[in-house]
Write a protein that holds these residues in place. Structure first.
Motif, PDB file in Angstrom:
ATOM      1  N   UNK A 171     -95.629 -86.334 -25.975  1.00 19.30           N
ATOM      2  CA  UNK A 171     -94.274 -86.198 -26.499  1.00 19.30           C
ATOM      3  C   UNK A 171     -93.399 -85.400 -25.538  1.00 19.30           C
ATOM      4  N   UNK A 172     -93.955 -84.371 -24.928  1.00 19.76           N
ATOM      5  CA  UNK A 172     -93.218 -83.573 -23.947  1.00 19.76           C
ATOM      6  C   UNK A 172     -92.820 -84.440 -22.746  1.00 19.76           C
ATOM      7  N   UNK A 173     -93.762 -85.269 -22.293  1.00 18.30           N
ATOM      8  CA  UNK A 173     -93.490 -86.180 -21.185  1.00 18.30           C
ATOM      9  C   UNK A 173     -92.372 -87.154 -21.530  1.00 18.30           C
ATOM     10  N   UNK A 174     -92.462 -87.760 -22.695  1.00 21.16           N
ATOM     11  CA  UNK A 174     -91.463 -88.746 -23.110  1.00 21.16           C
ATOM     12  C   UNK A 174     -90.093 -88.097 -23.236  1.00 21.16           C
ATOM     13  N   UNK A 175     -90.039 -86.927 -23.842  1.00 19.17           N
ATOM     14  CA  UNK A 175     -88.771 -86.225 -24.017  1.00 19.17           C
ATOM     15  C   UNK A 175     -88.129 -85.905 -22.670  1.00 19.17           C
ATOM     16  N   UNK A 176     -88.936 -85.412 -21.737  1.00 14.13           N
ATOM     17  CA  UNK A 176     -88.416 -85.067 -20.409  1.00 14.13           C
ATOM     18  C   UNK A 176     -87.904 -86.305 -19.678  1.00 14.13           C
ATOM     19  N   UNK A 205     -83.976 -75.771 -15.503  1.00  8.90           N
ATOM     20  CA  UNK A 205     -85.142 -75.541 -16.347  1.00  8.90           C
ATOM     21  C   UNK A 205     -85.717 -76.898 -16.742  1.00  8.90           C
ATOM     22  N   UNK A 206     -86.883 -77.223 -16.165  1.00 15.26           N
ATOM     23  CA  UNK A 206     -87.505 -78.515 -16.413  1.00 15.26           C
ATOM     24  C   UNK A 206     -88.818 -78.342 -17.170  1.00 15.26           C
ATOM     25  N   UNK A 207     -89.201 -79.379 -17.889  1.00 22.25           N
ATOM     26  CA  UNK A 207     -90.467 -79.350 -18.619  1.00 22.25           C
ATOM     27  C   UNK A 207     -91.639 -79.372 -17.644  1.00 22.25           C
ATOM     28  N   UNK A 208     -92.720 -78.694 -18.023  1.00 21.03           N
ATOM     29  CA  UNK A 208     -93.968 -78.723 -17.270  1.00 21.03           C
ATOM     30  C   UNK A 208     -94.987 -79.476 -18.114  1.00 21.03           C
ATOM     31  N   UNK A 209     -95.444 -80.619 -17.607  1.00 24.23           N
ATOM     32  CA  UNK A 209     -96.408 -81.455 -18.317  1.00 24.23           C
ATOM     33  C   UNK A 209     -97.787 -81.228 -17.716  1.00 24.23           C
ATOM     34  N   UNK A 261     -85.220 -86.895 -16.896  1.00 21.44           N
ATOM     35  CA  UNK A 261     -85.817 -87.881 -16.005  1.00 21.44           C
ATOM     36  C   UNK A 261     -86.545 -87.244 -14.839  1.00 21.44           C
ATOM     37  N   UNK A 262     -86.730 -85.946 -14.920  1.00 20.58           N
ATOM     38  CA  UNK A 262     -87.418 -85.178 -13.880  1.00 20.58           C
ATOM     39  C   UNK A 262     -88.221 -84.089 -14.573  1.00 20.58           C
ATOM     40  N   UNK A 263     -89.465 -83.879 -14.134  1.00 20.33           N
ATOM     41  CA  UNK A 263     -90.313 -82.868 -14.754  1.00 20.33           C
ATOM     42  C   UNK A 263     -91.396 -82.463 -13.767  1.00 20.33           C
ATOM     43  N   UNK A 264     -92.067 -81.367 -14.071  1.00 17.38           N
ATOM     44  CA  UNK A 264     -93.208 -80.930 -13.272  1.00 17.38           C
ATOM     45  C   UNK A 264     -94.489 -81.494 -13.883  1.00 17.38           C
ATOM     46  N   UNK A 301     -86.245 -97.075 -15.190  1.00 14.10           N
ATOM     47  CA  UNK A 301     -85.112 -96.864 -16.096  1.00 14.10           C
ATOM     48  C   UNK A 301     -84.524 -98.196 -16.542  1.00 14.10           C
ATOM     49  N   UNK A 302     -84.394 -99.127 -15.609  1.00 14.76           N
ATOM     50  CA  UNK A 302     -83.827-100.437 -15.940  1.00 14.76           C
ATOM     51  C   UNK A 302     -84.731-101.205 -16.894  1.00 14.76           C
ATOM     52  N   UNK A 303     -86.038-101.186 -16.645  1.00 17.15           N
ATOM     53  CA  UNK A 303     -86.971-101.921 -17.492  1.00 17.15           C
ATOM     54  C   UNK A 303     -87.049-101.330 -18.899  1.00 17.15           C
ATOM     55  N   UNK A 304     -86.687-100.051 -19.024  1.00 14.84           N
ATOM     56  CA  UNK A 304     -86.704 -99.418 -20.345  1.00 14.84           C
ATOM     57  C   UNK A 304     -85.376 -99.602 -21.079  1.00 14.84           C
ATOM     58  N   UNK A 305     -84.460-100.331 -20.472  1.00 17.53           N
ATOM     59  CA  UNK A 305     -83.149-100.509 -21.091  1.00 17.53           C
ATOM     60  C   UNK A 305     -82.346 -99.229 -21.132  1.00 17.53           C
ATOM     61  N   UNK A 306     -82.633 -98.319 -20.208  1.00 13.28           N
ATOM     62  CA  UNK A 306     -81.913 -97.056 -20.141  1.00 13.28           C
ATOM     63  C   UNK A 306     -82.495 -95.963 -21.009  1.00 13.28           C
ATOM     64  N   UNK A 307     -83.566 -96.255 -21.730  1.00 13.69           N
ATOM     65  CA  UNK A 307     -84.178 -95.218 -22.574  1.00 13.69           C
ATOM     66  C   UNK A 307     -84.839 -94.136 -21.731  1.00 13.69           C
ATOM     67  N   UNK A 308     -85.349 -94.520 -20.561  1.00 11.44           N
ATOM     68  CA  UNK A 308     -85.871 -93.548 -19.613  1.00 11.44           C
ATOM     69  C   UNK A 308     -84.812 -93.340 -18.535  1.00 11.44           C
ATOM     70  N   UNK A 309     -84.690 -92.116 -18.065  1.00 10.58           N
ATOM     71  CA  UNK A 309     -83.534 -91.718 -17.245  1.00 10.58           C
ATOM     72  C   UNK A 309     -83.916 -91.542 -15.782  1.00 10.58           C
ATOM     73  N   UNK A 310     -83.208 -92.242 -14.890  1.00 12.21           N
ATOM     74  CA  UNK A 310     -83.404 -92.074 -13.446  1.00 12.21           C
ATOM     75  C   UNK A 310     -82.524 -90.925 -12.966  1.00 12.21           C
ATOM     76  N   UNK A 311     -83.150 -89.919 -12.400  1.00 10.74           N
ATOM     77  CA  UNK A 311     -82.492 -88.651 -12.116  1.00 10.74           C
ATOM     78  C   UNK A 311     -81.581 -88.688 -10.896  1.00 10.74           C
ATOM     79  N   UNK A 312     -80.348 -88.229 -11.067  1.00 10.06           N
ATOM     80  CA  UNK A 312     -79.482 -87.948  -9.926  1.00 10.06           C
ATOM     81  C   UNK A 312     -79.941 -86.625  -9.317  1.00 10.06           C
ATOM     82  N   UNK A 313     -80.113 -86.587  -8.001  1.00  9.40           N
ATOM     83  CA  UNK A 313     -80.507 -85.355  -7.334  1.00  9.40           C
ATOM     84  C   UNK A 313     -80.087 -85.412  -5.874  1.00  9.40           C
TER      85      UNK A 313
END
Length: 270
Positions: A30-35, A12-16, A40-43, A234-246
């Protein structure tokens, strides 16, 4: 040995909504940032006036792509499109083929399309423009919210980058549920994936946040593309943004040809 079957559990992923995002809607941002901080993955829903042309264009590009990929591998179009030592151009992999168009060269009129694609140059131009503007909008909001500075993020095609549009062709050789591309994260800043069948899976994590052996399938959402935060962002954000494993698996049903489009937003690497 039986092939692995697709799990019934669906992610179940967010739809932006892109139109709302482009209009600076605070709730959508806010929805985008949260996802991006969690999965780290969204529609990204592209059913709006800025982007609606993409639906007819991509359908036509898919059909044109089938024509190109069905050519013999030693055909003049394919051999002339080969570019050894780099991802751009035509490539043959194990169980797949792809053709990657460098966005910068294409925008500057320096890219020579194979004859099969030449009639669709206008559609390709529009598709690259829409995808690029959409992902640039996403990245701008994420960078602003996370206070991330990305000097190489630019909409100027004269600034070298590895940003590209990639058409991927997979022949009918894989049984349903077969893992085609094992688990990984994407490199670059972000990836935009257009697909019309369930082929992406994300891992299920335990209560301690550790990745388990179980997976859930990412469903198709009509009118939307799938967006992944990639490693460099993700690296430039210091890990605050998440790079998705898939990972990528063959969809359910009979073996059949599959084709997809990926837009890769990548800064230049010398």
């Amino acid at each position: 040995m039986p092939h692995e079957v697709l799990p019934e559990k669906m992610a179940s992923l967010a739809v932006v909504d892109y139109e709302a995002l482009a209009n600076k809607d605070a709730a959508e941002i806010q929805k985008l940032v949260q996802a991006s901080q969690t999965m780290g993955m969204f529609y990204l829903d592209l059913r709006g006036p800025r982007t609606e042309a993409i639906f007819e264009d991509v359908s036509t590009i898919f059909n044109t792509g089938r024509g190109f990929f069905n050519l013999p591998r030693d055909s003049e179009e394919k051999t002339q499109a080969l570019r050894e030592g780099m991802e751009r151009g035509y490539h043959v992999g194990k169980g797949f083929e792809y053709y990657e168009i460098a966005r910068d060269e294409f925008q500057l009129g320096k890219w020579v399309l194979p004859a099969t694609f030449e009639p669709e140059k206008e559609r390709l131009t529009r598709t690259i423009k829409i995808f690029n503007e959409a992902i640039q909008t996403v990245l701008a909001e994420l960078c602003a919210s996370a206070d991330v500075k990305i000097p190489e993020l630019s909409d100027d095609p004269t600034v070298p980058s590895d940003t590209a549009l990639k058409l991927v062709y997979k022949p009918p050789i894989h049984e349903a549920g077969k893992v085609i591309h094992p688990w990984h994260t994407d490199f670059g800043l972000a990836t935009l994936l257009w697909y019309d069948e369930v082929t992406t899976q994300v891992p299920i994590y335990d209560e301690k946040g550790n990745q388990t052996e179980a997976w859930e399938t990412v469903p198709v959402v009509e009118g939307s593309v799938l967006v992944n935060v990639a490693d460099e962002l993700a690296a430039k954000s210091g890990g605050r943004l998440h790079s998705t494993v898939h990972r990528v698996v063959a969809p359910p049903g009979d073996k059949r040809v599959r084709i997809g489009i990926i837009y890769l937003l990548r800064p230049y690497e010398a």
